[in-house]
Design a protein around this motif. Structure first.
Motif, short mmCIF file in Angstrom:
data_model
loop_
_atom_site.label_atom_id
_atom_site.label_comp_id
_atom_site.label_asym_id
_atom_site.label_seq_id
_atom_site.Cartn_x
_atom_site.Cartn_y
_atom_site.Cartn_z
N SER A 1 0.83 -1.21 0.00
CA SER A 1 0.00 0.00 0.00
C SER A 1 0.86 1.25 0.00
CB SER A 1 -0.93 0.02 1.22
OG SER A 1 -1.85 -1.03 1.16
N GLU A 2 1.86 1.28 0.85
CA GLU A 2 2.73 2.46 0.93
C GLU A 2 3.47 2.68 -0.39
OE1 GLU A 2 2.63 4.78 3.32
OE2 GLU A 2 1.00 3.51 4.06
N ASP A 3 3.90 1.61 -1.02
CA ASP A 3 4.61 1.75 -2.29
C ASP A 3 3.68 2.22 -3.40
OD1 ASP A 3 7.10 1.19 -1.25
OD2 ASP A 3 7.08 -0.92 -1.83
N VAL A 4 2.43 1.75 -3.40
CA VAL A 4 1.47 2.23 -4.40
C VAL A 4 1.18 3.71 -4.16
CG1 VAL A 4 -0.91 2.08 -5.26
CG2 VAL A 4 0.41 -0.01 -4.88
N LYS A 5 1.02 4.09 -2.90
CA LYS A 5 0.76 5.50 -2.59
C LYS A 5 1.92 6.38 -3.06
CE LYS A 5 -2.18 4.48 1.36
NZ LYS A 5 -2.28 4.49 2.82
N LYS A 6 3.14 5.90 -2.88
CA LYS A 6 4.32 6.63 -3.36
C LYS A 6 4.27 6.74 -4.89
CE LYS A 6 9.37 6.26 -3.41
NZ LYS A 6 10.51 5.45 -2.97
N CYS A 7 3.87 5.65 -5.53
CA CYS A 7 3.78 5.61 -6.99
C CYS A 7 2.78 6.63 -7.52
CB CYS A 7 3.39 4.19 -7.41
SG CYS A 7 3.39 3.88 -9.16
N VAL A 8 1.59 6.66 -6.92
CA VAL A 8 0.55 7.56 -7.43
C VAL A 8 0.81 9.02 -7.06
CG1 VAL A 8 -1.20 5.77 -7.68
CG2 VAL A 8 -1.08 7.06 -5.54
N LYS A 9 1.67 9.24 -6.08
CA LYS A 9 2.12 10.62 -5.83
C LYS A 9 3.13 11.01 -6.90
CE LYS A 9 1.37 11.15 -0.91
NZ LYS A 9 1.96 11.28 0.42
N SER A 10 4.05 10.10 -7.20
CA SER A 10 5.10 10.39 -8.18
C SER A 10 4.55 10.59 -9.58
CB SER A 10 6.12 9.25 -8.21
OG SER A 10 6.78 9.13 -6.98
N ASN A 11 3.51 9.83 -9.94
CA ASN A 11 3.01 9.93 -11.31
C ASN A 11 1.94 11.00 -11.49
OD1 ASN A 11 0.50 8.80 -10.56
ND2 ASN A 11 1.02 6.78 -11.36
N GLY A 12 1.65 11.76 -10.43
CA GLY A 12 0.74 12.90 -10.53
C GLY A 12 -0.73 12.59 -10.28
N THR A 13 -1.04 11.34 -10.02
CA THR A 13 -2.45 10.96 -9.80
C THR A 13 -3.04 11.68 -8.59
OG1 THR A 13 -2.10 8.80 -10.82
CG2 THR A 13 -4.02 9.03 -9.38
N MET A 14 -2.33 11.68 -7.49
CA MET A 14 -2.87 12.30 -6.27
C MET A 14 -2.98 13.82 -6.43
SD MET A 14 -3.74 9.70 -4.63
CE MET A 14 -4.31 10.37 -3.09
N SER A 15 -2.03 14.42 -7.09
CA SER A 15 -2.08 15.86 -7.33
C SER A 15 -3.30 16.22 -8.17
CB SER A 15 -0.80 16.31 -8.03
OG SER A 15 -0.84 17.67 -8.33
N GLY B 1 12.13 9.24 -15.60
CA GLY B 1 10.78 9.12 -15.03
C GLY B 1 10.20 10.46 -14.64
N LYS B 2 11.04 11.33 -14.10
CA LYS B 2 10.57 12.67 -13.74
C LYS B 2 10.28 13.50 -14.98
CE LYS B 2 12.89 12.66 -9.31
NZ LYS B 2 14.04 13.09 -8.55
N ASN B 3 11.12 13.35 -15.98
CA ASN B 3 10.94 14.13 -17.21
C ASN B 3 9.74 13.68 -18.03
OD1 ASN B 3 13.11 15.76 -16.63
ND2 ASN B 3 14.54 14.66 -17.96
N MET B 4 9.33 12.43 -17.87
CA MET B 4 8.22 11.94 -18.69
C MET B 4 6.91 12.66 -18.38
SD MET B 4 7.54 8.12 -17.09
CE MET B 4 6.08 7.67 -17.96
N PHE B 5 6.85 13.31 -17.24
CA PHE B 5 5.63 14.04 -16.87
C PHE B 5 5.72 15.53 -17.16
CE2 PHE B 5 5.73 10.32 -14.01
CZ PHE B 5 4.62 9.68 -14.53
N LYS B 6 6.85 15.95 -17.70
CA LYS B 6 7.03 17.36 -18.06
C LYS B 6 6.94 17.50 -19.57
CE LYS B 6 10.27 18.12 -14.27
NZ LYS B 6 11.69 18.35 -13.96
N LYS B 7 6.21 18.49 -20.00
CA LYS B 7 6.04 18.70 -21.43
C LYS B 7 7.38 19.05 -22.08
CE LYS B 7 3.29 21.18 -24.77
NZ LYS B 7 2.24 22.12 -25.05
N ASP B 8 7.71 18.36 -23.14
CA ASP B 8 8.91 18.61 -23.94
C ASP B 8 10.22 18.53 -23.15
OD1 ASP B 8 7.25 19.10 -26.17
OD2 ASP B 8 7.06 21.22 -25.63
N ALA B 9 10.26 17.71 -22.09
CA ALA B 9 11.47 17.63 -21.28
C ALA B 9 12.29 16.37 -21.54
CB ALA B 9 11.10 17.69 -19.80
N LEU B 10 11.76 15.42 -22.31
CA LEU B 10 12.48 14.17 -22.53
C LEU B 10 13.68 14.36 -23.45
CD1 LEU B 10 9.67 11.49 -23.03
CD2 LEU B 10 11.19 11.77 -21.07
#
Length: 175
Positions: A25-39, A109-118
């Motif tokens: 559960s904690e790892d999934v919560k970390k995942c969905v914070k990192s991928n922007g779902t919770m935001s 992984g961080k850049n994949m969520f930023k527009k034109d950052a890859l």
């Protein structure tokens, strides 16, 4: 004496089992914070509060009441996170979730969520990830996960909305 050992063994196994579930559960919560779902869903809640303020304009609900209602935001977000954990559990192993977290923690992984950052290097890393077993699971489960997330979103948001309406009603504010 055997009964004592049996009970003790049961509690040790149960504790280990709960620890694994909690770690998942904690790892999934970390995942969905990192991928922007919770935001994303935090923004949804703020938009809902704004919409409700407009709907209840004629009721002159004091800011103190809105502030009190917003105190429920964290509980609602925690409930959502648990619902999302349930969806992940049906699609991904704990190892898969750890792999996702490793990806999201990387530069690519961080850049994949930023527009034109890859960068080209990021693209190579992402391509390799999506060729992995975890990456293939993600790609293969997109439709099912989207359906699960759609259901979760609908259930959760309608529940939160009804809960806020009920709180306002209890305080004498009605549409």
């Amino acid at each position: 004496m055997k009964k004592i050992y049996t009970v003790l063994l049961f509690f040790i196994c149960a504790s280990a089992s709960f620890a694994q579930v909690d770690a998942y559960s904690e790892d999934v919560k970390k995942c969905v914070k990192s991928n922007g779902t919770m935001s994303y869903y935090e923004d949804v809640m703020e938009q809902m509060y704004d919409m409700l303020k407009v709907q209840f304009t004629d009721e002159n609900v004091p800011e103190a009441v809105w502030a009190e209602i917003k105190k429920g935001k964290q509980d609602a977000m925690d409930e959502l996170a648990q619902m999302i954990v349930s969806a992940y559990r049906g699609h991904f192993t704990h190892e898969d979730v750890k792999n996702m977290n490793n990806l999201y923690a990387s530069k690519a992984g961080k850049n994949m969520f930023k527009k034109d950052a890859l960068t080209e290097g990021d693209k190579v890393v992402l391509n390799e990830f999506y060729k992995s077993d975890t990456g293939q699971k993600i790609l293969g489960s997109q439709d099912s996960m989207n359906e699960s997330m759609s259901k979760i979103s609908e259930m959760w948001s309608s529940g939160v909305y009804r809960g806020v309406i009920a709180q306002l009603s209890e305080k004498g504010y009605n549409l």
